[in-house]
Design an enzyme around this catalytic site. Structure first.
Site: not given
Ligand SMILES: CC(C)(COP(=O)(O)OP(=O)(O)OC[C@H]1O[C@@H](n2cnc3c(N)ncnc32)[C@H](O)[C@@H]1OP(=O)(O)O)[C@@H](O)C(=O)NCCC(=O)NCCS
Length: 151
Positions: A73, A105, A110, A117
């Protein structure tokens, strides 16, 4: 409002740009995404916002199991439920296709992805020591996680 739509081969440059903008250590090229998106077993979605596309998920369906390769995202759109919406789209389609489990994985360091997840019900089932090797020389363990989606 966030909407999730299926990704097509034409989205390859978009996925590469989203990954380059916040996807981690080793961005895939548009060509790599194009190859992946063209495979019949690929499951992929793009998350749309009022500002345009802001995230994607790419996975593979093999027999009765699916595996997530990436969920990304854009930094400006995080913590608004896009990641969760993408994970829900995958679980819904994988279940409809008869998959019993989804695997992934994730790097142990992270925190955001692991929290996403775990919130989606995935459980840690294993660990690979030093699996991720970053370009700066650091390493991180991989946590293997699984979600059961059929009784
Ligand atoms: C991981 C990632 C995809 C999460 O996307 P996102 O759209 O922010 O996630 P959401 O808004 O749907 O979050 C859902 C829940 O996940 C958890 N969460 C998401 N980001 C978080 C953070 N930075 N710290 C703690 N909890 C987190 C929370 O429980 C969150 O719910 P809440 O906002 O109501 O507390 C995003 O941070 C990202 O793109 N990271 C870089 C790429 C990556 O590492 N991808 C995974 C490996 S391929």
């Amino acid at each position: 409002m966030t909407q999730v739509r299926p990704a097509t081969v034409a989205d390859a440059p978009l996925l590469a740009a989203l990954h380059a903008g916040g996807g981690g250590d080793r961005p895939w090229s548009a060509g790599e995404y194009q190859t992946f998106l063209a495979r019949p077993q690929t499951l992929a979605w793009v998350a749309m916002t009022a500002d345009g596309p802001a995230g994607f998920l790419i996975a593979t369906l093999m027999a009765d199991e699916a595996e997530i390769y990436e969920v990304v995202v854009a930094p400006a759109h995080r913590r608004r439920g896009l990641g969760q919406a993408l994970m829900t789209a995958l679980a819904t389609q994988a279940k409809a296709a008869g998959a019993r489990k989804i695997h992934l994985e994730v790097a142990a360091d992270n925190r955001a992805a692991r929290a996403l997840y775990e919130g989606c019900g995935y459980q840690a089932v294993g660990r690979r020591k030093g699996y991720y090797k970053y370009s700066n020389g650091d390493t991180a363990d991989a946590i293997l996680m699984t979600l059961a989606i059929q009784e």
